[in-house]
Design an enzyme around this catalytic site. Sequence first.
Site, PDB file in Angstrom:
ATOM      1  CG  ASP A   1      -1.838   1.142   1.320  1.00 30.45           C
ATOM      2  OD1 ASP A   1      -2.686   1.227   0.420  1.00 30.45           O
ATOM      3  OD2 ASP A   1      -1.720   1.973   2.249  1.00 30.45           O
TER       4      ASP A   1
ATOM      5  CD  GLU B   1      -2.455   2.242  -3.494  1.00 29.26           C
ATOM      6  OE1 GLU B   1      -3.424   2.958  -3.755  1.00 29.26           O
ATOM      7  OE2 GLU B   1      -1.680   2.492  -2.549  1.00 29.26           O
TER       8      GLU B   1
HETATM    9  C1  GLC Z   1      -3.987   3.556  -0.319  1.00 27.90           C
HETATM   10  C2  GLC Z   1      -5.357   2.947  -0.156  1.00 27.90           C
HETATM   11  C3  GLC Z   1      -6.306   4.002   0.350  1.00 27.90           C
HETATM   12  C4  GLC Z   1      -5.811   4.519   1.660  1.00 27.90           C
HETATM   13  C5  GLC Z   1      -4.353   4.998   1.562  1.00 27.90           C
HETATM   14  C6  GLC Z   1      -3.751   5.199   2.899  1.00 27.90           C
HETATM   15  O1  GLC Z   1      -3.952   4.529  -1.286  1.00 27.90           O
HETATM   16  O2  GLC Z   1      -5.769   2.405  -1.365  1.00 27.90           O
HETATM   17  O3  GLC Z   1      -7.601   3.489   0.474  1.00 27.90           O
HETATM   18  O4  GLC Z   1      -6.618   5.580   2.092  1.00 27.90           O
HETATM   19  O5  GLC Z   1      -3.540   4.038   0.908  1.00 27.90           O
HETATM   20  O6  GLC Z   1      -3.427   3.978   3.501  1.00 27.90           O
END
Ligand code: GLC
Length: 648
Positions: free
Chosen positions: A283, A325
Amino acid sequence: MYNHHLHQQINRILQERQVDVANEDNYFFMRFVANAASIDALFKEIYGTHSFYQQSFQQLIELITNTYINRSQSLKERDAEKEAKGFWYLSNEITGMSLYVDRFCGNIKNLENKLDYFKNLGVNFLHLMPVFESPEGESDGGYAVSDFRKVDKRFGTLEDLQTLQSKMQEEKMYLMLDIVLNHTSHRHEWAVKAKQGDTKYQDYFYTFSDRTIPDQYDLSMPEIFPETAPGNFTFIPEMNKWVMTVFHRYQWDLNYTNPVVFLEMLENIFFYANLGVDILRIDAPAFIWKQSGTTCQNLPQAHILLRLIKQCVQVSTPGMVILGEAIVAPKEIMKYFGTGLYTAKECDFAYNATHMALQWDALASGDTRVMLAAQHEILQKPYGTTWITYTRCHDDIGLGYEDYMIQRAGYNPLEHRKFLQEYYAGSYPDTPAKGALFSVNPKTNDARISGSLASLCGLEKAIDQKSDNAIDLSIRKIIMMQAHSFFLGGVPMIFYGDEAAYTNDYSYLNDPGKSYDNRWMHRPVINWEKNKNIDKEGTTEYRVFQGTKRLIDIRRKIAAVGDHKNITWLTPHTIHIAGYLRTFEDQKLYCLFNFSNREASLTWHTFKEHGPFSQNLYDHWREKKYKIGNDREYFIIEPYGFYLMEMV
Ligand code: GLC
């Protein structure tokens, strides 16, 4: 590269742990030797001058070894199977779904009973949104983790998760979980100890006794949630210090300049790997390194850390691949696949966020030129890596592609983005879409978009208006959007609910822990009574479910849809149609999509432009044969129609 001292150090540990380097553990040994020089160099680059360097490096080697030793026999066998297949994750046979366990079916145990539902649809890969402990009301959908090893009791237990994983493994399904690498919840043990004044744990985070340094940082750091969590630091009265909180105030950023933090988090990664995770979603990796005077995103050190993680994982738990991500500018996304010597040796997967947003752009404008203007960037992805392709996920849609792409299509970037925002938020005159703006930042004019696939494609308004025509049109859009992303190359990830035409769910407004975040409108609570409609002909659920299922089925049959770096964009004869050709061995699949609300046409010449051609085509979607016509004759595609034409 042979490094006597390093290899001796590794040998010593392997001997101590009685690793059978000559026989059973030979492949592990070879992987370790092969990656050791990189691991050493990457670790040194980040932590070489840190006072804990020597001892941390020794711990790193021990961790890599112990993780391998503790890996179950069945996972080791699965690793071997995957390695034998080569790039298993590039296959056209994998289709995923991302879901919140509680909103989908209550808890992890119930999910076991839903495996047939996935099988029926054709989904064989699940992304469970964060299931580890996260304080209710301050959870950011589970992305504020207070214990990386304990399943939140709302979802069940670690045992439940293990049982589900074994069942999935038996069914040859793949599992994806998140590691929330950038931050912890302020209720995580480390943060709690930091609040109590323990300086060891204060060093796990970025803490400051006054505003001097935070102010410096703030000058160049953008805000992620400007409406609900402005600024990047939060004052913590208990410790009388400021702490860096880039996302919400309750999410404390971890300090990766401290090697102890890196080792702790790597251990968590390995914990997930040994649970049987096939794809690890890292993430927010763009944020893991901070430097004042920069945006604190996409910094070179973040890439070094990711490469280091990848090399370590490849040694101990090679069956687990990594998804970064990184929802950032197209040029930056590409770097997460690795560059230079590390090309294709960083993240195996990234989200094709650029293309996702471009699909929404084309759908609103009926014009595919911005999408085409971006492809030269997207096509840079190295062989051996792949995309998660998607139309919707749990997050908002950010229009993060570059201005010049919009300019190339002849639009003014500011006005064009404003049009898209208004179109999807529902304020543009006569727009069929019903969504909302998310994270509006008046300082930068930036705004992102929330809303479910169905609502953004017009289904919610069409149902309200009781208009059969509008319902038809919106369903056509939904299926066309999915088809475009399913055949693009990469692993499609369906967002739960979208397979059954769920429109926005406004129940989040009644929950104070969610009402401040309109992303919850597109994170529905599944109503299984209503879901029964997927078998009732004529219902919207039936039409969308059966359409999605057919797409998955077609995809699975055509090897050319696998990601072999085998996509060619077709010469645009019209701005309304986006077309790409997928080739593999002697297979040729032409995928053509009309993004406009009018008929659009191509000449038959389209099918003659890319090397040898035959006279016949077979459209897998209509299950119909076509003869290639005269060069000047037109081939017409209905509004929001698409063809999946294989040359036969
Ligand atoms: C990523 C997740 C999102 C979250 C962020 C902080 O972008 O997809 O939903 O708010 O991380 O953890």
